[in-house]
Design an enzyme around this catalytic site. Structure first.
Site, mmCIF file in Angstrom:
data_model
loop_
_atom_site.group_PDB
_atom_site.id
_atom_site.type_symbol
_atom_site.label_atom_id
_atom_site.label_comp_id
_atom_site.label_asym_id
_atom_site.label_seq_id
_atom_site.Cartn_x
_atom_site.Cartn_y
_atom_site.Cartn_z
ATOM 1 N N ASP A 245 -10.181 -3.815 -4.937
ATOM 2 C CA ASP A 245 -9.593 -2.914 -3.947
ATOM 3 C C ASP A 245 -10.496 -1.695 -3.758
ATOM 4 O O ASP A 245 -10.776 -0.963 -4.706
ATOM 5 C CB ASP A 245 -8.206 -2.469 -4.439
ATOM 6 C CG ASP A 245 -7.403 -1.725 -3.378
ATOM 7 O OD1 ASP A 245 -8.002 -1.139 -2.469
ATOM 8 O OD2 ASP A 245 -6.166 -1.722 -3.482
ATOM 9 N N HIS B 15 -7.996 -4.700 -1.023
ATOM 10 C CA HIS B 15 -6.753 -4.011 -0.671
ATOM 11 C C HIS B 15 -5.919 -4.854 0.284
ATOM 12 O O HIS B 15 -4.697 -4.863 0.218
ATOM 13 C CB HIS B 15 -7.091 -2.670 -0.018
ATOM 14 C CG HIS B 15 -5.929 -1.743 0.136
ATOM 15 N ND1 HIS B 15 -5.385 -1.045 -0.931
ATOM 16 C CD2 HIS B 15 -5.197 -1.381 1.223
ATOM 17 C CE1 HIS B 15 -4.381 -0.302 -0.500
ATOM 18 N NE2 HIS B 15 -4.239 -0.493 0.806
ATOM 19 N N SER C 112 0.833 -1.197 0.000
ATOM 20 C CA SER C 112 0.000 0.000 0.000
ATOM 21 C C SER C 112 0.877 1.260 0.000
ATOM 22 O O SER C 112 1.652 1.479 -0.930
ATOM 23 C CB SER C 112 -0.962 -0.035 1.183
ATOM 24 O OG SER C 112 -1.887 1.010 1.134
#
Length: 345
Positions: A271, A300, A158
């Protein structure tokens, strides 16, 4: 006067009805999401900067905390090292060092480092204006202490993937990159009182997408209203809209043309935090040699049922329980294959 009183009473009744409606919807959402599958994580996620919460008794692995200038984090050294070089892990916006990834790989015979991006000694206290040069302290430490001068692989998840890709654009010492739920742009930091770019280099802020300049409609419907009624918040449209509304967005893409590292990217197509699958495709367009693996029913975070309950709020991360579990299993295997190929003895 009577008319004013009547209007005032009408407004008051409307407010009471609205307030009652919100309370009812909040109770309904509490009931609807009571079985939300919160991913099982280490207790250190309660306070990621508390190093006492991280496990140090790992079978077959020596764990030490390293405090060397801006290098802050854990070194996990397998008692039987099976792979050449080192693997460096970074977590996401929560500020964790991605300890679970480092632990798993160390138990497979990799010498690993679980490092903090911010929040520790000699580092920025929040996720804003983090100097890329702090990685030079990591390189200096490796040069001084690692006998095995093999490849350096960096794994970022991320926000950590955004950071890792920037590092590789500046430091050719990085041989390999694993980017999980990556970004193709530099975004603003997440300190809204000390607002600015997430990253700096040579004392200059890297050009960034300002997520405050997003569509008000999407922010209202996906963030503000859900937070009022305790429904899951989704940030995906906030990021996507901020990119689309920035006329200079191309200038704020991470400069991957200078990246020499081998790249593996992993993304969930559902996501709901940001559109990592699309941004991974944008990176691949500019780095055709990069490998991209995407999972249709994953979000995600490859854990849980797509909704993360933090206690303070519910955040939609995307994917289903089964899809995320399968993506976690498959992506672990893909990462193992990639690292094995590039860390041969």
């Amino acid at each position: 006067m009577k008319r004013l009183k009547k209007i005032g009473l009408g407004v008051l009744m409307s407010v009471i009805v609205l307030f009652a409606f919100i309370l009812i919807v909040r109770k309904f959402n509490d009931y609807s999401y009571k079985n939300t599958s919160t991913p099982s994580t280490g207790q250190y996620y309660r306070d990621v900067t508390n190093i006492d919460l991280y496990p140090t008794a790992i079978k077959g692995v020596d764990v030490n905390y390293i405090d060397e200038g801006r290098l802050q984090g854990f070194r996990l050294t397998p008692q039987q090292k099976k792979h050449k070089g080192v693997v460096i892990c970074f977590g996401g916006s929560e500020g964790s060092p991605n300890f679970e990834m480092a632990q798993r790989l160390s138990q497979e015979g990799y010498e690993t480092f679980a490092l903090f991006m911010y929040g520790m000694n000699n580092q920025e206290k929040s996720l804003v204006r983090i100097p890329l040069e702090q990685f030079e302290d990591v390189l200096a430490y490796l040069d001084k202490t690692v006998i095995d001068k093999g490849p350096i692989s960096v794994i970022g998840a991320s926000k950590g993937a955004e950071y890792a890709l920037n590092l590789a654009s500046k430091y050719p010492e990085i041989s390999n990159l694993v980017l999980i739920a990556p970004a193709s742009y530099n975004f603003s930091g997440l300190d809204f009182e000390n607002y600015g770019s997430s990253w700096t280099y040579e004392d200059e802020e890297l050009p960034y997408i300002d997520i405050r300049k997003t569509s008000f409609r999407s922010f209202l419907t996906k963030v503000i209203l859900p937070s009022i009624v305790k429904a899951p918040i989704s940030y995906k449209e906030t990021y996507t809209s901020a990119v689309e509304q920035d006329p200079l967005n191309k200038q704020k893409m991470i400069p991957v043309k200078d990246v020499k590292a081998n790249i593996l990217m992993i993304a969930g197509e559902e996501d709901a935090m940001w559109d990592s699958a699309k941004m991974a495709s944008e990176i691949k367009q500019r780095c055709p040699g990069a490998e991209l693996i995407s999972y249709k029913d994953a979000g995600h975070v490859f854990a849980g049922n797509g909704i993360l309950d933090t206690g303070a709020m519910r955040i939609r991360t995307g994917g289903s329980l089964e899809g995320n579990q399968q993506a976690q299993k498959d992506s672990d295997q893909a990462i193992d294959k990639f690292l094995t190929e590039h860390h041969r003895k």
